[in-house]
Design a protein around this motif. Structure first.
Motif, PDB file in Angstrom:
ATOM      1  N   VAL A  24      30.587  47.901  43.472  1.00 49.33           N
ATOM      2  CA  VAL A  24      29.850  47.353  42.176  1.00 49.33           C
ATOM      3  C   VAL A  24      30.557  45.704  42.288  1.00 49.33           C
ATOM      4  O   VAL A  24      29.788  44.864  42.108  1.00 49.33           O
ATOM      5  CB  VAL A  24      30.439  48.126  41.088  1.00 49.33           C
ATOM      6  N   VAL A  25      31.997  45.767  42.693  1.00 48.91           N
ATOM      7  CA  VAL A  25      32.419  44.392  42.821  1.00 48.91           C
ATOM      8  C   VAL A  25      31.737  43.691  43.812  1.00 48.91           C
ATOM      9  O   VAL A  25      31.460  42.088  43.785  1.00 48.91           O
ATOM     10  CB  VAL A  25      33.795  44.337  42.948  1.00 48.91           C
TER      11      VAL A  25
ATOM     12  N   SER B 277      28.494  42.160  42.614  1.00 50.45           N
ATOM     13  CA  SER B 277      28.549  41.193  41.201  1.00 50.45           C
ATOM     14  C   SER B 277      29.888  40.744  41.426  1.00 50.45           C
ATOM     15  O   SER B 277      30.827  40.900  40.370  1.00 50.45           O
ATOM     16  CB  SER B 277      28.595  42.122  39.959  1.00 50.45           C
TER      17      SER B 277
ATOM     18  N   ILE C  96      32.647  39.799  38.412  1.00 50.35           N
ATOM     19  CA  ILE C  96      32.600  40.734  37.242  1.00 50.35           C
ATOM     20  C   ILE C  96      34.002  40.987  36.877  1.00 50.35           C
ATOM     21  O   ILE C  96      34.946  41.268  37.453  1.00 50.35           O
ATOM     22  CB  ILE C  96      31.881  41.981  37.807  1.00 50.35           C
ATOM     23  N   ASN C  97      33.918  41.431  35.357  1.00 46.83           N
ATOM     24  CA  ASN C  97      35.317  41.795  34.942  1.00 46.83           C
ATOM     25  C   ASN C  97      35.610  43.374  34.789  1.00 46.83           C
ATOM     26  O   ASN C  97      34.545  44.136  35.193  1.00 46.83           O
ATOM     27  CB  ASN C  97      35.500  41.362  33.516  1.00 46.83           C
ATOM     28  N   GLN C  98      36.634  43.898  34.826  1.00 52.09           N
ATOM     29  CA  GLN C  98      37.017  45.312  35.087  1.00 52.09           C
ATOM     30  C   GLN C  98      36.202  46.190  33.672  1.00 52.09           C
ATOM     31  O   GLN C  98      35.921  47.397  34.174  1.00 52.09           O
ATOM     32  CB  GLN C  98      38.455  45.530  35.199  1.00 52.09           C
TER      33      GLN C  98
ATOM     34  N   ALA D 272      33.387  45.586  32.766  1.00 46.78           N
ATOM     35  CA  ALA D 272      31.892  45.769  32.952  1.00 46.78           C
ATOM     36  C   ALA D 272      32.021  46.931  34.315  1.00 46.78           C
ATOM     37  O   ALA D 272      30.923  47.630  34.261  1.00 46.78           O
ATOM     38  CB  ALA D 272      31.350  44.442  33.435  1.00 46.78           C
ATOM     39  N   VAL D 273      32.712  46.753  35.275  1.00 47.10           N
ATOM     40  CA  VAL D 273      32.791  47.596  36.374  1.00 47.10           C
ATOM     41  C   VAL D 273      33.000  48.971  35.831  1.00 47.10           C
ATOM     42  O   VAL D 273      32.347  50.144  36.055  1.00 47.10           O
ATOM     43  CB  VAL D 273      33.835  47.499  37.127  1.00 47.10           C
TER      44      VAL D 273
ATOM     45  N   ASP E  29      39.776  34.756  34.377  1.00 39.01           N
ATOM     46  CA  ASP E  29      38.510  34.492  34.261  1.00 39.01           C
ATOM     47  C   ASP E  29      38.834  33.118  33.491  1.00 39.01           C
ATOM     48  O   ASP E  29      39.008  32.821  32.387  1.00 39.01           O
ATOM     49  CB  ASP E  29      37.681  35.422  33.107  1.00 39.01           C
TER      50      ASP E  29
ATOM     51  N   SER F 131      38.549  38.299  36.126  1.00 40.89           N
ATOM     52  CA  SER F 131      37.290  38.286  37.159  1.00 40.89           C
ATOM     53  C   SER F 131      37.846  38.747  38.507  1.00 40.89           C
ATOM     54  O   SER F 131      38.949  38.850  39.119  1.00 40.89           O
ATOM     55  CB  SER F 131      36.577  37.179  37.276  1.00 40.89           C
TER      56      SER F 131
ATOM     57  N   THR G 108      36.898  40.043  42.716  1.00 45.41           N
ATOM     58  CA  THR G 108      36.061  39.655  43.674  1.00 45.41           C
ATOM     59  C   THR G 108      36.399  40.387  45.101  1.00 45.41           C
ATOM     60  O   THR G 108      37.736  40.929  45.216  1.00 45.41           O
ATOM     61  CB  THR G 108      36.040  38.321  44.084  1.00 45.41           C
TER      62      THR G 108
END
Length: 150
Positions: free
Chosen positions: A49-50, A53, A56-58, A60-61, A90, A98, A100
């Protein structure tokens, strides 16, 4: 199959029973495929997922994968400690992080996906391409009915 259904009695015709058994077989074979990598299904899912995206923040994951918020911090910490994911504040919301994927994480994900592909080929060797597609379709229809996933 009929003899097996007799052995499990009234469980034989229950879809949930067979889903649980199929999941158990898949999970055991997955664990064998990942042996030596230090990776588990949940960690591969987070990496994927990361990777797809960046930034992305944790939270949202966790929502994407159906992981409870309370479990996300330790899972992300594990991947950060393994240097597979980088976590930075972020800039848009200094209270959030965020995520990566790192170069090492990308290499690990590539390796894991190759092992997963081989694992799935082995587990589904008796299935035609059409049967595999049908299985994925049927399972996704069950997933869409789960309010926790929506």
């Amino acid at each position: 199959m009929a003899g097996e259904q007799e052995n499990v009695g009234p469980l034989g015709p229950l879809v949930g029973y067979h889903l649980r058994r199929a999941f158990g077989a898949f999970a055991a074979d997955f664990a064998n495929a990942m042996d030596g990598t230090g990776m588990r299904q949940v960690l591969v899912g987070i990496l994927a997922v990361v990777s797809g995206s960046p930034g992305i923040n944790q939270g949202a994951v966790g929502r994407v994968l159906g992981i409870k918020r309370a479990n996300m911090v330790s899972l992300i910490n594990e991947l950060v400690d393994m240097k597979l994911i980088a976590r930075v504040v972020d800039p848009a919301d200094r209270r959030a992080f965020s995520l990566t994927i790192t170069d090492s994480g990308r290499a690990m994900l590539t390796d894991c996906l190759a092992k997963i592909e081989a694992h799935e080929q082995q587990m589904l060797a008796g299935f035609s391409d059409e049967e595999r597609a049908m299985l994925l379709d049927l399972l996704s229809r069950i997933e869409r009915r789960d309010p926790a996933i929506a």
